[in-house]
Design an enzyme around this catalytic site. Structure first.
Site, short mmCIF file in Angstrom:
data_model
loop_
_atom_site.label_atom_id
_atom_site.label_comp_id
_atom_site.label_asym_id
_atom_site.label_seq_id
_atom_site.Cartn_x
_atom_site.Cartn_y
_atom_site.Cartn_z
N HIS A 233 -15.03 12.63 64.28
CA HIS A 233 -16.34 12.27 63.71
C HIS A 233 -17.36 11.94 64.80
O HIS A 233 -18.27 11.14 64.58
CB HIS A 233 -16.22 11.07 62.76
CG HIS A 233 -15.10 11.20 61.78
ND1 HIS A 233 -15.24 11.84 60.58
CD2 HIS A 233 -13.81 10.79 61.85
CE1 HIS A 233 -14.07 11.80 59.93
NE2 HIS A 233 -13.20 11.18 60.68
N SER B 125 -37.37 22.53 82.99
CA SER B 125 -38.44 22.54 82.00
C SER B 125 -39.75 22.84 82.72
O SER B 125 -39.96 22.40 83.86
CB SER B 125 -38.51 21.17 81.32
OG SER B 125 -39.81 20.93 80.83
N LYS C 271 -35.83 17.58 84.07
CA LYS C 271 -34.89 18.22 83.16
C LYS C 271 -34.01 19.28 83.82
O LYS C 271 -34.44 20.00 84.69
CB LYS C 271 -35.65 18.89 82.00
CG LYS C 271 -36.31 17.93 81.05
CD LYS C 271 -35.34 17.20 80.14
CE LYS C 271 -34.91 18.02 78.95
NZ LYS C 271 -35.96 18.30 77.98
N ASN D 17 -31.53 21.82 81.89
CA ASN D 17 -31.07 22.12 80.52
C ASN D 17 -29.85 23.06 80.51
O ASN D 17 -29.79 24.01 81.28
CB ASN D 17 -32.21 22.77 79.74
CG ASN D 17 -33.41 21.87 79.66
OD1 ASN D 17 -33.26 20.64 79.58
ND2 ASN D 17 -34.60 22.44 79.70
N GLU E 92 -26.24 26.65 75.32
CA GLU E 92 -27.04 26.68 74.09
C GLU E 92 -27.19 28.11 73.57
O GLU E 92 -27.19 28.35 72.36
CB GLU E 92 -28.42 26.07 74.34
CG GLU E 92 -28.34 24.56 74.54
CD GLU E 92 -29.65 23.94 75.04
OE1 GLU E 92 -29.83 22.75 74.85
OE2 GLU E 92 -30.48 24.67 75.62
#
Ligand code: ARG
Length: 459
Positions: free
Chosen positions: A156, A277, A283, A285, A290
């Site tokens: 969870h 970014s 940043k 990423n 993704e």
């Protein structure tokens, strides 16, 4: 240019022609089409349709065409042919003259496309199998390197029980082992040649189809021509295998995205597979991961669109079936690329051992051990679970880890608890107890790594 002008009086409508063509995407089947055409010419030689000299001339013509295509496959796209089969035939005729018109004897584009597509799938499956193995190797190597890094395991998305990074890696090795055998299994079923099925009812020429199949590297030939030209099960099975494996890759990506988040900070991804970014200079990423997660949806879409495409489609060939290719080609490329990128991500990963350990210590992931401790002292697990829950609540209220509670605080909830509780609830003790098969103990993990290294031929 078309191959079926005889029955028609009028020219094709320009818009329809564009709508009807598959050349912009099936041109990648040129190699397979030439390979199967050479095999077909040899079968025609055996039935007496072609003389030895004619067959040789056709074969040479096809080989020279192949050589040209090898250098510049995109040249095919300049043509306005309906599909790759038409393009090859017309170009062969241009090269060797009217003799090229004999090649299509006893053959249909229906059995041709089924054969080409199966040959293409077979080639791609070999590459996929290799890449799945390589990814497993990357998992094993990194598991070995970080076998003692303790981190939280989650249910969870809450810290549940401690595990090790190596153990997490091995869970993915199991998934990719299943993907591998699933693909091998699909390969066995698709490895049957449809060539010589004609349009739908078999070829009128006495072709030894079994010999032809084996000659092309198939294990045998299909039994029923009507089924052979209608069958796209192998496309669906391949897309289903791709979807399941992409699901695994998406979970892997999601796990790493979370491990890499500023909140968890368990790992650092390499600069080489991340991006910055345009606005926020701080940043870094996890784009590669993704994208795998995102592209997974596209692969599911391919599976679903092919299932819908074939639903209730009457036998045998229908032009609808031309729509199976773009999504198949796209999905297989995504799957292959995602396997390669995942390996790359793993190879360059850095672990923050200390933060992993500290996270495992927080969140009461050793609460089960308190319960097990009490069970060993003679009370039932249900009761022990309740007592352990109360102790955790006490610790939460006092903002302490279990190991930081005094013995007297433990004993408020059970007099069976003694000083040895502390050695039972260390993270190391939690791990080492799980020596049963499939458990997280270092003994189990080392054994599995050893076995996997032998299986994967890692020296
Ligand atoms: N381009 C077609 C396809 O991809 C090849 C088969 C054409 N057959 C036909 N009867 N029109 O499905």
């Amino acid at each position: 240019m078309s191959l079926w002008g005889g029955r028609f009086l009028d020219e094709s409508n320009k818009l329809f022609k564009k709508f009807n063509t598959s050349l912009p995407f099936d041109y990648i089947l040129a190699q397979e089409d030439i390979f199967a055409s050479i095999a077909w010419s040899k079968a025609l030689l055996e039935t007496g349709v072609l003389t030895k000299k004619e067959q040789k001339k056709i074969e040479h013509g096809l080989i020279s065409l192949k050589q040209d295509i090898d250098i510049n496959p995109e040249q095919i796209l300049k043509s306005d042919c309906e599909d790759i089969h038409t393009w090859i035939e017309i170009n062969l005729i241009e090269r060797i003259g009217d003799l090229g018109k004999k090649l299509h004897t006893g053959r249909s584009r229906n059995d041709q496309i089924a054969t080409d597509l199966k040959l293409w799938c077979k080639n791609k499956i070999q590459i996929l199998l290799k890449n799945i193995l390589n990814l497993q190797k990357s998992f094993i190597l990194i598991a070995e390197r970080h076998h003692d890094v303790i981190m939280p395991g989650y249910t969870h998305l809450q810290r549940a029980q401690p595990i090790t990074f190596a153990y997490w890696c091995l869970s993915y090795v199991e998934m990719f082992k299943r993907d591998f055998t699933r693909l091998e299994d699909a390969l066995k079923r698709l490895d049957v040649s449809p060539l010589g099925s004609g349009a739908l009812s078999g070829t009128a020429w006495n072709i030894d189809r079994e010999k032809l199949a084996v000659h092309m590297g198939f294990s045998s030939s299909t039994n029923n021509a009507l089924d052979s030209v209608s069958d796209r099960d192998y496309v669906i099975e391949l897309l289903a295998s791709a979807s399941i494996s992409m699901m695994h890759l998406s979970r892997f990506s999601e796990d790493l995205i979370f491990f890499n988040s500023s909140e968890a900070n368990f790992i650092e991804l390499s600069d080489s597979i991340t991006s910055g970014s345009s606005l926020m200079p701080q940043k870094k990423n996890p784009d590669a991961l993704e994208l795998i997660r995102g592209k997974c949806g596209r692969v599911y879409g391919s599976l679903f669109s092919t299932l819908v495409l074939l639903k209730a489609l009457p036998l045998s060939y229908n032009k609808d079936m031309q729509e199976d290719k773009e999504s198949l080609f796209d999905a297989i490329k995504i799957w292959n690329d995602s396997l390669l990128i995942s390996s790359l991500v793993l190879k360059n990963i850095k672990l923050n051992n200390l933060l992993c350990y500290e996270a495992a210590e927080k969140g009461y992931s050793n609460a089960t051990e308190v319960a097990d401790y009490l069970v060993k002292k003679g009370i039932t697990f249900r009761e022990a679970h309740h007592i352990s829950g109360k102790i955790v609540l006490h610790a939460i209220h006092n903002n302490k880890a279990l190991k930081d509670l005094d013995l007297s605080q433990f004993q408020e909830y059970s007099h069976l608890i003694e000083n040895d509780i502390y050695q039972h609830i260390t993270l190391e003790a939690c791990l080492e107890k799980r020596v049963s098969k499939g458990g997280v103990s270092s003994k189990q993990v080392q054994e599995v790594i050893k076995k996997e290294k032998i299986r994967l031929n890692i020296i």
